[in-house]
Write an enzyme that holds these catalytic residues in place. Structure first.
Site, PDB file in Angstrom:
ATOM      1  N   LYS A  80       0.855  -1.195   0.000  1.00  0.00           N
ATOM      2  CA  LYS A  80       0.000   0.000   0.000  1.00  0.00           C
ATOM      3  C   LYS A  80       0.883   1.234   0.000  1.00  0.00           C
ATOM      4  CE  LYS A  80      -4.467   1.063   0.461  1.00  0.00           C
ATOM      5  NZ  LYS A  80      -5.638   0.412  -0.080  1.00  0.00           N
ATOM      6  N   GLY A 179     -20.827   6.877   4.105  1.00  0.00           N
ATOM      7  CA  GLY A 179     -19.894   7.315   3.055  1.00  0.00           C
ATOM      8  C   GLY A 179     -20.394   6.933   1.677  1.00  0.00           C
ATOM      9  N   VAL A 180     -20.761   7.955   0.880  1.00  0.00           N
ATOM     10  CA  VAL A 180     -21.230   7.662  -0.486  1.00  0.00           C
ATOM     11  C   VAL A 180     -20.276   8.307  -1.492  1.00  0.00           C
ATOM     12  CG1 VAL A 180     -23.638   7.082  -0.059  1.00  0.00           C
ATOM     13  CG2 VAL A 180     -22.979   9.493  -0.187  1.00  0.00           C
ATOM     14  N   GLY A 181     -19.001   7.914  -1.385  1.00  0.00           N
ATOM     15  CA  GLY A 181     -17.997   8.316  -2.377  1.00  0.00           C
ATOM     16  C   GLY A 181     -18.055   7.339  -3.536  1.00  0.00           C
ATOM     17  N   VAL A 183     -17.230   4.046  -3.952  1.00  0.00           N
ATOM     18  CA  VAL A 183     -17.834   2.732  -3.708  1.00  0.00           C
ATOM     19  C   VAL A 183     -19.261   2.882  -3.182  1.00  0.00           C
ATOM     20  CG1 VAL A 183     -17.666   0.600  -2.353  1.00  0.00           C
ATOM     21  CG2 VAL A 183     -15.595   1.658  -3.274  1.00  0.00           C
TER      22      VAL A 183
HETATM   23  P1  NAD Z   1     -14.001   7.891  -1.566  1.00  0.00           P
HETATM   24  O1  NAD Z   1     -13.029   8.862  -1.021  1.00  0.00           O
HETATM   25  O2  NAD Z   1     -14.485   8.050  -2.965  1.00  0.00           O
HETATM   26  O3  NAD Z   1     -15.292   7.821  -0.622  1.00  0.00           O
HETATM   27  C1  NAD Z   1     -15.252   7.892   0.760  1.00  0.00           C
HETATM   28  C2  NAD Z   1     -16.419   8.773   1.175  1.00  0.00           C
HETATM   29  O4  NAD Z   1     -16.557   8.713   2.576  1.00  0.00           O
HETATM   30  C3  NAD Z   1     -16.213  10.234   0.789  1.00  0.00           C
HETATM   31  O5  NAD Z   1     -17.371  10.702   0.098  1.00  0.00           O
HETATM   32  C4  NAD Z   1     -16.018  10.934   2.138  1.00  0.00           C
HETATM   33  O6  NAD Z   1     -16.530  12.261   2.143  1.00  0.00           O
HETATM   34  C5  NAD Z   1     -16.819  10.035   3.047  1.00  0.00           C
HETATM   35  N1  NAD Z   1     -16.446  10.098   4.468  1.00  0.00           N
HETATM   36  C6  NAD Z   1     -15.210  10.183   5.031  1.00  0.00           C
HETATM   37  N2  NAD Z   1     -15.297  10.166   6.375  1.00  0.00           N
HETATM   38  C7  NAD Z   1     -16.620  10.039   6.665  1.00  0.00           C
HETATM   39  C8  NAD Z   1     -17.352   9.945   7.875  1.00  0.00           C
HETATM   40  N3  NAD Z   1     -16.758   9.970   9.072  1.00  0.00           N
HETATM   41  N4  NAD Z   1     -18.692   9.835   7.804  1.00  0.00           N
HETATM   42  C9  NAD Z   1     -19.331   9.803   6.611  1.00  0.00           C
HETATM   43  N5  NAD Z   1     -18.685   9.883   5.417  1.00  0.00           N
HETATM   44  C10 NAD Z   1     -17.350   9.998   5.457  1.00  0.00           C
HETATM   45  O7  NAD Z   1     -13.353   6.439  -1.349  1.00  0.00           O
HETATM   46  P2  NAD Z   1     -13.837   5.052  -1.965  1.00  0.00           P
HETATM   47  O8  NAD Z   1     -12.962   4.705  -3.101  1.00  0.00           O
HETATM   48  O9  NAD Z   1     -15.316   5.063  -2.147  1.00  0.00           O
HETATM   49  O10 NAD Z   1     -13.444   4.064  -0.776  1.00  0.00           O
HETATM   50  C11 NAD Z   1     -14.275   3.961   0.374  1.00  0.00           C
HETATM   51  C12 NAD Z   1     -13.716   2.889   1.293  1.00  0.00           C
HETATM   52  O11 NAD Z   1     -13.662   1.641   0.591  1.00  0.00           O
HETATM   53  C13 NAD Z   1     -12.277   3.133   1.785  1.00  0.00           C
HETATM   54  O12 NAD Z   1     -12.134   2.589   3.071  1.00  0.00           O
HETATM   55  C14 NAD Z   1     -11.435   2.353   0.800  1.00  0.00           C
HETATM   56  O13 NAD Z   1     -10.188   2.012   1.341  1.00  0.00           O
HETATM   57  C15 NAD Z   1     -12.305   1.148   0.593  1.00  0.00           C
HETATM   58  N6  NAD Z   1     -12.095   0.430  -0.661  1.00  0.00           N
HETATM   59  C16 NAD Z   1     -12.231   1.063  -1.844  1.00  0.00           C
HETATM   60  C17 NAD Z   1     -12.049   0.351  -3.018  1.00  0.00           C
HETATM   61  C18 NAD Z   1     -12.254   0.987  -4.363  1.00  0.00           C
HETATM   62  O14 NAD Z   1     -12.348   0.247  -5.359  1.00  0.00           O
HETATM   63  N7  NAD Z   1     -12.375   2.296  -4.455  1.00  0.00           N
HETATM   64  C19 NAD Z   1     -11.709  -0.999  -2.974  1.00  0.00           C
HETATM   65  C20 NAD Z   1     -11.598  -1.618  -1.726  1.00  0.00           C
HETATM   66  C21 NAD Z   1     -11.784  -0.896  -0.573  1.00  0.00           C
END
Ligand code: NAD
Length: 356
Positions: A80, A179-181, A183
């Protein structure tokens, strides 16, 4: 605390710190294991309060990647990268070009892809200086954004847990998504299409409003998601969502989401089990994205185009593995995360023994 005493160090093969004065890059790359193949894992950009927090995060995430890749049955080890900085203000092409040089210096022992705060367009700059960058757009082997595949695996995992624990389909089931980023938003769309009701939150109010507008989700304040009346809790933000403060507040009987390192401590995993909550181990259910990345690495190695059918077969296998973990948790009367750890450690140890 020194690096080797850190509880998160746990037998890492390599840990590197990179600094590029010109671009301002400060980055850590942790390689936990290359027993199953070159290490691979996303690169995260985050405004860590201290360098020690960044190191702990890199180490924990890298070890989790070893376990995740072992459970996903892909020929990759765990690593990582974390970039120290605010992804909303500190991103520049030069920063990512410097990241590319750092990754290249490891000669393929670490493959980088996207994680929180990083997009394929950022990694395109890194790719100028390193071939060991995956999750890109625009070439025949490219796999693009891994998030939809991660969300697909999480969706299927939630459906499996609901069938097993609640003996029903997703129609009418309520899922609370933290969290609605990338994923979380794709997951919300899939669940909405399957008839689930949604309660969502995000510290980014705009992101939450956008998802609510197209799915009818109820939006709550970030701190209130732990009190939501729901059947499933899906952590999709950062790590540590399940902890001693939040667990007693959770009403759902199922925890299954995309975030990495959802359990603040292994002990809290035991408490989840004792409370009768079905927990889908995070690194088992969220392996879709790294499987997609592995598809790109495989295509590059073979000089072939990206093969979505290979990815689909691995995601389907991942859900079978989740089912095996859930079955063994029942037959051995042990928490799911302990079962998953044991299987992953066994696979890594076997590969370690085989390479001598
Ligand atoms: P992202 O940054 O697009 O989304 C994360 C979201 O969570 C953001 O919208 C952020 O504003 C929100 N957030 C942060 N802290 C918060 C809180 N305390 N309360 C509510 N919302 C909060 O990231 P992502 O790519 O969607 O990844 C999300 C999680 O999934 C991470 O833990 C990441 O490591 C894990 N993950 C992602 C992938 C991938 O393919 N992107 C794969 C495996 C694991």
């Amino acid at each position: 605390m020194t690096l080797f005493d850190s509880p998160a160090f746990e037998a890492h093969e390599e840990v590197h710190a990179f600094h590029d004065a010109k671009s301002g890059l400060k980055c850590l790359i942790a390689v936990h294991s290359t027993a199953l193949g070159p290490s691979a894992g996303g690169c995260r950009m985050w405004d860590y309060p201290t360098a020690e927090d960044a190191l702990t995060d890199a180490l924990r995430l890298s070890r989790a990647m070893s376990y995740k890749n072992a459970m996903a049955d892909i020929a990759l080890g765990g690593g990582k990268a974390v970039i120290l900085g605010d992804s909303r203000t500190a991103k520049t092409p030069a920063l990512f070009e410097a990241l590319g040089r750092a990754v290249e210096s490891l000669s393929g022992r670490y493959w980088a892809a996207e994680d929180v705060g990083i997009s394929p367009s950022d990694l395109a700059y890194a790719h100028k200086h390193s071939r060991y960058i995956a999750g890109l757009d625009g070439h025949p082997a490219a796999s693009g954004d891994p998030s939809p595949v991660t969300a697909d695996g999480v969706f299927r995992g939630i459906r499996l847990c609901v069938r097993r624990a609640l003996e029903r389909e997703l129609d009418g089931v309520t899922v609370a998504i933290q969290g609605v980023g990338h994923v979380g938003a794709y997951l919300a769309d899939r669940l909405h299409a399957a008839g689930a009701k949604l309660v969502i939150c995000d510290v980014n109010a705009e992101a939450a409003a956008e998802v609510a507008a197209r799915t009818g989700a109820k939006v709550v304040a970030p701190g209130a998601i732990f009190d939501a009346e729901a059947d499933v809790f899906a952590p999709c933000a950062l790590g540590g969502a399940i902890n001693a403060e939040t667990l007693p507040r959770l009403k759902p009987r199922i925890i299954a989401g995309g975030a990495n390192n959802q359990l603040a401590t292994p002990e809290i995993g035991r408490a989840v089990f004792d409370d009768g909550i079905l927990y889908a181990p995070d690194y088992v259910i969220n392996g879709g994205g790294i499987i997609n990345v592995a598809g790109e690495i495989r295509a590059l190695d073979r000089n072939e185009g990206f093969d979505p059918a290979w990815v689909e077969s691995k995601v389907a296998r991942m859900i079978e593995t989740l089912e095996e973990v859930l079955d063994r948790a029942i037959s051995e009367s042990r928490p799911t995360h302990e079962i998953a750890n044991r299987i992953a450690q066994g696979r890594i140890a076997a590969a370690e023994a085989a390479r001598g």
